[in-house]
Design an enzyme around this catalytic site. Structure first.
Site: not given
Ligand code: G3P
Length: 214
Positions: A56, A82-84
């Site tokens: 996400a 966590i997509k960064i």
């Protein structure tokens, strides 16, 4: 090689997961927006279908904002990654989140140097966007090859995700290069099963089976 499905469409995820070959899911703001549903509700429904990592993405651009969003989102479910985005602020956020034990997926990686920095920052996953590179006249798979080699040379913990996949050959060629994961849109994953000679073969076998005395 692990297969993730690259969509936020719950019906597609449910169907693909029923095939027994899906290990996780990746989403992005565009894919979530396409579904016209609440972000948290969508991600949680996906987590309840798939027993594996579900990416996400944060939308803040500064480190503090990214970390704040990441801490909140990662609290929703233990399988959330966590997509960064691949920026300086993003990599500082990855370093901090890695220290906190939060898994990260560095997205929008278009070069081997960006991939190397993401690995140095401690990214759990590095998403190389092969299709968008091809669209721009480059060879996206070259970046996958270089990234896999660098990860292997230095034994980095990061896993390479082949993202922005457009066709089955992107997946096959990446598998030959030793990429750890391909995140595949539903229609491409569906097409990977198909070959006209398989259909013809089944039809022929069934026809011949009718001749067997019963
Ligand atoms: O989710 C990241 C990536 O796979 C997006 O692909 O098709 O928008 O280039 P695409």
């Amino acid at each position: 090689m692990k297969f993730f499905v690259d969509t936020a469409n719950v019906a597609s995820i449910r169907e693909a997961y029923s095939w027994g070959i899906v290990d996780g899911v990746t989403t992005n703001p565009t894919l979530v927006a396409k579904e016209g549903r609440d972000f948290k509700e969508t991600i949680l429904e996906i987590c309840n279908i798939v027993n594996g990592p579900v990416s996400a993405e944060v939308v803040s651009l500064d480190t503090e904002g990214m970390v704040k969003e990441a801490l909140e989102i990662s609290d929703w479910h233990p399988n959330i990654v966590i997509k960064i985005p691949m920026t300086k602020d993003g990599m500082a956020a990855v370093r901090r989140l890695t220290k906190e034990g939060i898994k990260t997926n560095v997205t929008l990686v278009f070069s081997a140097s960006q991939a190397l920095i993401a690995a140095k920052a401690g990214a759990t996953y590095i998403s190389v966007f092969v299709g968008r590179l091809d669209d721009a006249g480059h060879n996206g798979l070259d970046v996958v090859f270089d990234t896999v080699q660098m990860i292997d040379n230095y034994d980095f913990d990061s896993e390479v995700i082949v993202a922005s996949v457009r066709h089955p050959l992107h997946v096959v060629k990446s598998a030959q290069m030793g990429a750890h994961i391909a995140t595949v849109p539903f229609p491409v994953l569906d097409s990977m099963f198909k070959h006209p000679m398989t259909d013809i073969g089944i039809e022929r076998f069934l026809k011949d089976w009718e001749k067997v005395p019963k």
